[in-house]
Design an enzyme around this catalytic site. Sequence first.
Site, PDB file in Angstrom:
ATOM      1  N   LYS A   2       1.016   4.159  -2.907  1.00 45.19           N
ATOM      2  CA  LYS A   2       0.599   5.537  -2.645  1.00 45.19           C
ATOM      3  C   LYS A   2       1.737   6.534  -2.839  1.00 45.19           C
ATOM      4  O   LYS A   2       1.509   7.705  -3.165  1.00 45.19           O
ATOM      5  CB  LYS A   2       0.023   5.643  -1.230  1.00 45.19           C
ATOM      6  CG  LYS A   2      -1.296   4.885  -1.058  1.00 45.19           C
ATOM      7  CD  LYS A   2      -2.290   5.227  -2.154  1.00 45.19           C
ATOM      8  CE  LYS A   2      -3.658   4.653  -1.896  1.00 45.19           C
ATOM      9  NZ  LYS A   2      -4.606   4.927  -3.013  1.00 45.19           N
ATOM     10  N   TYR A  20       0.829  -1.210   0.000  1.00 45.20           N
ATOM     11  CA  TYR A  20       0.000   0.000   0.000  1.00 45.20           C
ATOM     12  C   TYR A  20       0.868   1.267   0.000  1.00 45.20           C
ATOM     13  O   TYR A  20       0.624   2.204  -0.759  1.00 45.20           O
ATOM     14  CB  TYR A  20      -0.908  -0.032   1.233  1.00 45.20           C
ATOM     15  CG  TYR A  20      -1.907   1.079   1.326  1.00 45.20           C
ATOM     16  CD1 TYR A  20      -3.110   1.018   0.631  1.00 45.20           C
ATOM     17  CD2 TYR A  20      -1.670   2.190   2.127  1.00 45.20           C
ATOM     18  CE1 TYR A  20      -4.053   2.040   0.730  1.00 45.20           C
ATOM     19  CE2 TYR A  20      -2.600   3.212   2.232  1.00 45.20           C
ATOM     20  CZ  TYR A  20      -3.781   3.132   1.533  1.00 45.20           C
ATOM     21  OH  TYR A  20      -4.709   4.150   1.630  1.00 45.20           O
TER      22      TYR A  20
END
Length: 302
Positions: free
Chosen positions: A170, A166
Amino acid sequence: MTELRFDGRVAVITGAGRGLGRAYALLLAAKGAKVVVNDPGASMKGGDADIGVAEEVVQEIKAAGGEAIASTDSVATPEGGAAIVQKAIDTWGKVDILIHNAGNVRGAPLKEMSQEDFDSVLDVHLRGAFHVVRPAYALMCDAGYGRIVLTSSIGGLYGSRNQANYSVSKAGAFGLSHVAAIEGAEFGVKSNAIVPAAVTRMAEGRDTSVYPPMEPDLVAPSVAWLAHEDCSITGELLVSIAGRVAKAYVAETKGVYQPSWTIDEVAERMGEIGDRKDSIVFEPVPNGHAEHIGYSFGMTKG
């Protein structure tokens, strides 16, 4: 003050069936935008699709007098991303706004994370961003207008335990946004990244009882402003968490110049190297890359 509206604008919003994406879709539609509500209705791990999720939001928009259509294609493949954008073209003939919000979560400690879990999250968050940005951006450049909003995260800025996939995704998202902003400037295309925080399905398993109000509706106005024709920034990161709106940015220390270095000298001067007094910010647009190089080269000349 004149109300900021989106009359005549066409917006494509991924992950718009629930949570933050739903809030974005409802707000833009309420302000006059025609919205492609994209969501395959998958679980947070990426499976168990429910194709009715997007249609529910479409019906909610229509009931309020707005215009919307559902898209259930996945951003995880180039073909899916192209189909999402094409849905807007086939229905309304253009794409003015692209908001990539789709996401999944497969957390694990770094030493235990599987390749499958790593790839699955990158496929939706980061590669998924490219899969929709690439076709939409080309159309925007041809039209001479566009607004792109990609989703980053505090995990992308600062890292997050058990979320390597993640966090990598991002961090990559604002890199992609920066490039779209740099290359899109001459074509009237602006691109920014939102760093949102809200209590949604992603918060499942956490004790949110001590959190202040953190509904998706608190984030939606910031995203809508980034998507508006009056947006005055590009190549930037806008933070929205619990009612706080701020800018995040990359900064460098002034640094230390020597014509040559040894390992010992780097160690000895690390305090000076890391001194944050007089820190410098190089904005991505128009050309922070070149400004960084020029500043660094300038130190060699005193």
